[in-house]
Write a protein that holds these residues in place. Structure first.
Motif, PDB file in Angstrom:
ATOM      1  N   GLY A   9      -3.211  -2.215  -6.533  1.00  0.00           N
ATOM      2  CA  GLY A   9      -3.379  -2.571  -4.929  1.00  0.00           C
ATOM      3  C   GLY A   9      -4.904  -2.893  -4.625  1.00  0.00           C
ATOM      4  N   VAL A  58      -8.050  -0.330   0.911  1.00  0.00           N
ATOM      5  CA  VAL A  58      -9.067   0.743   0.354  1.00  0.00           C
ATOM      6  C   VAL A  58      -9.012   0.463  -1.189  1.00  0.00           C
ATOM      7  N   GLY A  59      -8.089  -0.416  -1.690  1.00  0.00           N
ATOM      8  CA  GLY A  59      -8.248  -0.695  -3.118  1.00  0.00           C
ATOM      9  C   GLY A  59      -9.542  -1.415  -3.462  1.00  0.00           C
ATOM     10  N   ASP A  68      -2.341  -6.335  -8.795  1.00  0.00           N
ATOM     11  CA  ASP A  68      -1.915  -6.755  -7.814  1.00  0.00           C
ATOM     12  C   ASP A  68      -1.187  -8.029  -7.413  1.00  0.00           C
ATOM     13  N   HIS A  69      -0.304  -8.040  -6.767  1.00  0.00           N
ATOM     14  CA  HIS A  69       0.582  -9.394  -6.794  1.00  0.00           C
ATOM     15  C   HIS A  69      -0.418 -10.437  -5.948  1.00  0.00           C
ATOM     16  N   ALA A  85       0.788  -8.969 -10.915  1.00  0.00           N
ATOM     17  CA  ALA A  85       2.203  -8.220 -11.439  1.00  0.00           C
ATOM     18  C   ALA A  85       2.766  -7.831 -10.003  1.00  0.00           C
ATOM     19  N   LEU A 109       4.765  -4.814  -9.108  1.00  0.00           N
ATOM     20  CA  LEU A 109       5.179  -3.489  -9.527  1.00  0.00           C
ATOM     21  C   LEU A 109       6.664  -3.017  -9.284  1.00  0.00           C
ATOM     22  N   ALA A 158      -1.282   0.681  -4.926  1.00  0.00           N
ATOM     23  CA  ALA A 158      -0.503  -0.686  -4.193  1.00  0.00           C
ATOM     24  C   ALA A 158       0.703  -0.065  -3.371  1.00  0.00           C
ATOM     25  N   GLY A 159       1.229  -0.651  -2.535  1.00  0.00           N
ATOM     26  CA  GLY A 159       2.504  -0.365  -1.802  1.00  0.00           C
ATOM     27  C   GLY A 159       2.439  -0.944  -0.341  1.00  0.00           C
ATOM     28  N   ASN A 160       3.587  -0.537   0.595  1.00  0.00           N
ATOM     29  CA  ASN A 160       3.219  -0.742   1.977  1.00  0.00           C
ATOM     30  C   ASN A 160       2.695   0.451   2.610  1.00  0.00           C
ATOM     31  N   ALA A 161       1.710   0.091   3.392  1.00  0.00           N
ATOM     32  CA  ALA A 161       0.977   1.032   4.058  1.00  0.00           C
ATOM     33  C   ALA A 161       1.028   1.159   5.669  1.00  0.00           C
ATOM     34  N   LEU A 195      -2.318   7.568  -4.843  1.00  0.00           N
ATOM     35  CA  LEU A 195      -2.684   7.737  -3.188  1.00  0.00           C
ATOM     36  C   LEU A 195      -1.490   7.929  -2.504  1.00  0.00           C
ATOM     37  N   LYS A 202       6.845   7.465   0.581  1.00  0.00           N
ATOM     38  CA  LYS A 202       5.646   7.721  -0.083  1.00  0.00           C
ATOM     39  C   LYS A 202       5.838   9.320  -0.724  1.00  0.00           C
ATOM     40  N   PHE A 247      -5.683  11.321   4.950  1.00  0.00           N
ATOM     41  CA  PHE A 247      -5.514  11.164   6.543  1.00  0.00           C
ATOM     42  C   PHE A 247      -5.836   9.985   6.982  1.00  0.00           C
ATOM     43  N   VAL A 284      -7.755   6.721   7.446  1.00  0.00           N
ATOM     44  CA  VAL A 284      -8.914   6.177   6.827  1.00  0.00           C
ATOM     45  C   VAL A 284      -9.192   4.891   7.818  1.00  0.00           C
TER      46      VAL A 284
HETATM   47  N1  LIG Z   1      -4.781   2.584   5.077  1.00  0.00           N
HETATM   48  C1  LIG Z   1      -4.504   3.896   5.574  1.00  0.00           C
HETATM   49  O1  LIG Z   1      -4.852   4.381   6.581  1.00  0.00           O
HETATM   50  C2  LIG Z   1      -3.826   4.710   4.482  1.00  0.00           C
HETATM   51  C3  LIG Z   1      -3.583   5.985   4.906  1.00  0.00           C
HETATM   52  C4  LIG Z   1      -2.995   6.789   4.053  1.00  0.00           C
HETATM   53  C5  LIG Z   1      -2.601   6.612   2.807  1.00  0.00           C
HETATM   54  N2  LIG Z   1      -2.632   5.124   2.644  1.00  0.00           N
HETATM   55  C6  LIG Z   1      -2.282   4.582   1.125  1.00  0.00           C
HETATM   56  O2  LIG Z   1      -3.160   3.763   0.638  1.00  0.00           O
HETATM   57  C7  LIG Z   1      -2.579   2.748  -0.121  1.00  0.00           C
HETATM   58  C8  LIG Z   1      -3.639   1.400  -0.006  1.00  0.00           C
HETATM   59  O3  LIG Z   1      -3.320   1.263   1.462  1.00  0.00           O
HETATM   60  P1  LIG Z   1      -4.348  -0.111   2.118  1.00  0.00           P
HETATM   61  O4  LIG Z   1      -4.407   0.284   3.657  1.00  0.00           O
HETATM   62  O5  LIG Z   1      -5.180  -0.256   1.271  1.00  0.00           O
HETATM   63  O6  LIG Z   1      -3.151  -1.241   2.205  1.00  0.00           O
HETATM   64  P2  LIG Z   1      -3.236  -2.833   1.935  1.00  0.00           P
HETATM   65  O7  LIG Z   1      -1.924  -3.317   2.694  1.00  0.00           O
HETATM   66  O8  LIG Z   1      -4.546  -3.160   2.386  1.00  0.00           O
HETATM   67  O9  LIG Z   1      -3.285  -2.712   0.188  1.00  0.00           O
HETATM   68  C9  LIG Z   1      -2.133  -2.937  -0.550  1.00  0.00           C
HETATM   69  C10 LIG Z   1      -2.038  -3.744  -1.617  1.00  0.00           C
HETATM   70  O10 LIG Z   1      -0.928  -3.594  -2.551  1.00  0.00           O
HETATM   71  C11 LIG Z   1      -0.737  -4.578  -2.917  1.00  0.00           C
HETATM   72  N3  LIG Z   1       0.876  -4.728  -3.214  1.00  0.00           N
HETATM   73  C12 LIG Z   1       1.924  -4.427  -2.429  1.00  0.00           C
HETATM   74  N4  LIG Z   1       3.160  -4.682  -2.784  1.00  0.00           N
HETATM   75  C13 LIG Z   1       2.589  -4.860  -4.143  1.00  0.00           C
HETATM   76  C14 LIG Z   1       3.897  -5.073  -5.332  1.00  0.00           C
HETATM   77  N5  LIG Z   1       4.989  -4.905  -5.108  1.00  0.00           N
HETATM   78  N6  LIG Z   1       3.167  -5.622  -6.453  1.00  0.00           N
HETATM   79  C15 LIG Z   1       1.704  -5.457  -6.616  1.00  0.00           C
HETATM   80  N7  LIG Z   1       0.980  -5.117  -5.538  1.00  0.00           N
HETATM   81  C16 LIG Z   1       1.393  -4.879  -4.492  1.00  0.00           C
HETATM   82  C17 LIG Z   1      -0.825  -5.682  -1.839  1.00  0.00           C
HETATM   83  O11 LIG Z   1      -1.051  -6.886  -2.237  1.00  0.00           O
HETATM   84  C18 LIG Z   1      -2.148  -5.042  -1.222  1.00  0.00           C
HETATM   85  O12 LIG Z   1      -3.391  -5.558  -1.873  1.00  0.00           O
HETATM   86  C19 LIG Z   1      -1.097   2.649   0.214  1.00  0.00           C
HETATM   87  O13 LIG Z   1      -0.469   3.214  -0.902  1.00  0.00           O
HETATM   88  C20 LIG Z   1      -1.046   3.635   1.433  1.00  0.00           C
HETATM   89  O14 LIG Z   1       0.255   4.101   1.496  1.00  0.00           O
HETATM   90  C21 LIG Z   1      -3.399   4.172   3.261  1.00  0.00           C
END
Ligand SMILES: NC(=O)c1ccc[n+]([C@@H]2O[C@H](COP(=O)([O-])OP(=O)(O)OC[C@H]3O[C@@H](n4cnc5c(N)ncnc54)[C@H](O)[C@@H]3O)[C@@H](O)[C@H]2O)c1
Length: 344
Positions: free
Chosen positions: A21, A26-27, A45-46, A64, A66, A86-89, A127, A157, A181, A183
């Protein structure tokens, strides 16, 4: 290689680090922080890497998905330390597409955990999110607070957490879990990010009143700057205990009224709130007890006032307005009649 007993205060020199991700909000900050520490980093990251991440020294991209175990295994080969982000946030996306959310967050995390075991990864940092707690019963919340998520996002999650912890117990996976919490910081996508800090600033910098749903005094949050969050993740990699969960927050309670006042101070112009209290769904205190994280020797360094000032400067005048909406419930569709389709 990172070990739980490590007290050297740094990642080891030759560690191969993977950030899943790392193209996201965040990544990309985490990859930037690790690159400053002279790490060799593979971003799994895909999606395409943002240009400023691709240009960092020591960074390579392994594309890739995941959800696919074979692709995950290949992409993580050679890793000593894995940060899994990586994931849905988005809670809203999870309400609208719960199966999509579950595939990314639960199945994807299961794949990462299994691949780390199979490849002998030395440390996995996952995370997670404070969303796993559900409606708070007490404030501030410690890590032992019950977990009863009310959104599919919280459930997916939590499934990721439970899977990794069970792999730690059954097979010795060296995993540490952080629950973030709210971000904030530069680089959030205004069409997807639901965090109040950048949303408030974006409305205000457009010289518009800030729309708020809920009770502006009872709705309190714990905001952590993205750079502090990255520092906390590195601390977990270095000194977190295997199988342990840590709240990642500032530990400071801020009501939405306080936030609006702080936005006014940071920009030199009072902020106007357009409050709608017709829905009190999330008008609760969501604040972290951060003593477990503090016991590892980490405390956030960026006060909200400073984070707001630098974010306002980064956004500049008239930034793109936020369009992300908080959706807690889906409209119920008419019950589908599969037999009719079969009869056609
Ligand atoms: N942003 C927040 O406020 C927050 C708060 C708590 C926890 N988190 C956690 O932090 C992590 C990152 O959040 P973010 O805000 O940066 O999200 P974001 O959507 O900006 O980034 C997620 C990244 O994951 C990649 N991704 C998604 N599905 C994928 C897959 N199947 N294979 C490979 N890559 C994949 C996306 O391309 C993207 O680059 C998440 O797991 C989220 O649950 C975020």
């Amino acid at each position: 290689m990172i070990r739980t007993s490590d007290t050297s205060g740094g990642l080891h020199e030759h560690d191969e680090v993977v950030v899943t991700g790392g193209a996201g909000f965040v990544g990309s900050h985490l990859v930037t922080s690790l690159s400053r520490l002279d790490k060799k980093i593979t971003v799994v990251d895909h999606a395409e890497l943002p240009a400023h991440v691709a240009a960092l020294p020591g960074v390579r991209h392994a594309r890739a998905d995941l959800r696919d175990y074979g692709e995950t295994l290949l992409a993580l080969q050679g890793a000593d330390v894995v940060f899994h982000l990586a994931g849905n946030a988005s809670g809203t996306v999870s309400v609208e597409k719960p199966r999509h959310d579950f595939h990314l967050n639960a199945l994807g995390t299961c794949n990462v955990g299994n691949a780390c075991l199979e490849l002998g990864v030395q440390r996995l940092v996952y995370l997670s999110s404070a969303i796993v707690y559900g409606t708070p019963r007490s404030s501030p919340m410690g890590e032992d607070h019950p977990t009863q998520p009310f959104l599919p996002y919280g459930a997916s999650k939590l499934s990721g957490e439970l899977t990794l912890r069970s792999l730690q117990q059954s097979a010795g996976l060296p995993v540490v879990i952080g629950r973030s919490f709210v971000v904030y910081g530069p680089g959030e996508d205004p069409s997807r990010a639901g965090g109040e800090v950048s949303q408030f600033l974006r409305w205000h910098l457009n010289e518009m009143p800030i729309p708020v749903v809920g009770d502006i005094d009872r709705k309190t949050r714990d905001f952590i700057h993205v750079e502090d969050l990255c520092g906390a993740l590195v601390t977990l990699a270095e000194r977190g205990l295997d199988g342990e969960t840590y709240n990642l927050g500032s530990g400071t309670e801020v009501s939405l009224r306080d936030l609006a006042e702080a936005v006014g101070k940071a920009t030199g112009r009072p902020a106007l709130l357009d409050a709608d209290d017709s829905s009190l769904e999330d008008s609760f205190s969501l604040v972290a007890d951060v003593s477990r994280l503090a016991a590892l020797g980490f405390s956030p360094a960026i006060p909200l006032a400073d984070g707001l000032e630098s974010l306002a400067a980064a956004l500049g005048p008239f930034p793109e307005l936020p369009t992300a909406k908080a959706v807690f419930r889906k409209e119920r569709p008419e019950r589908r009649r599969l037999t009719e389709a079969a009869a056609c």
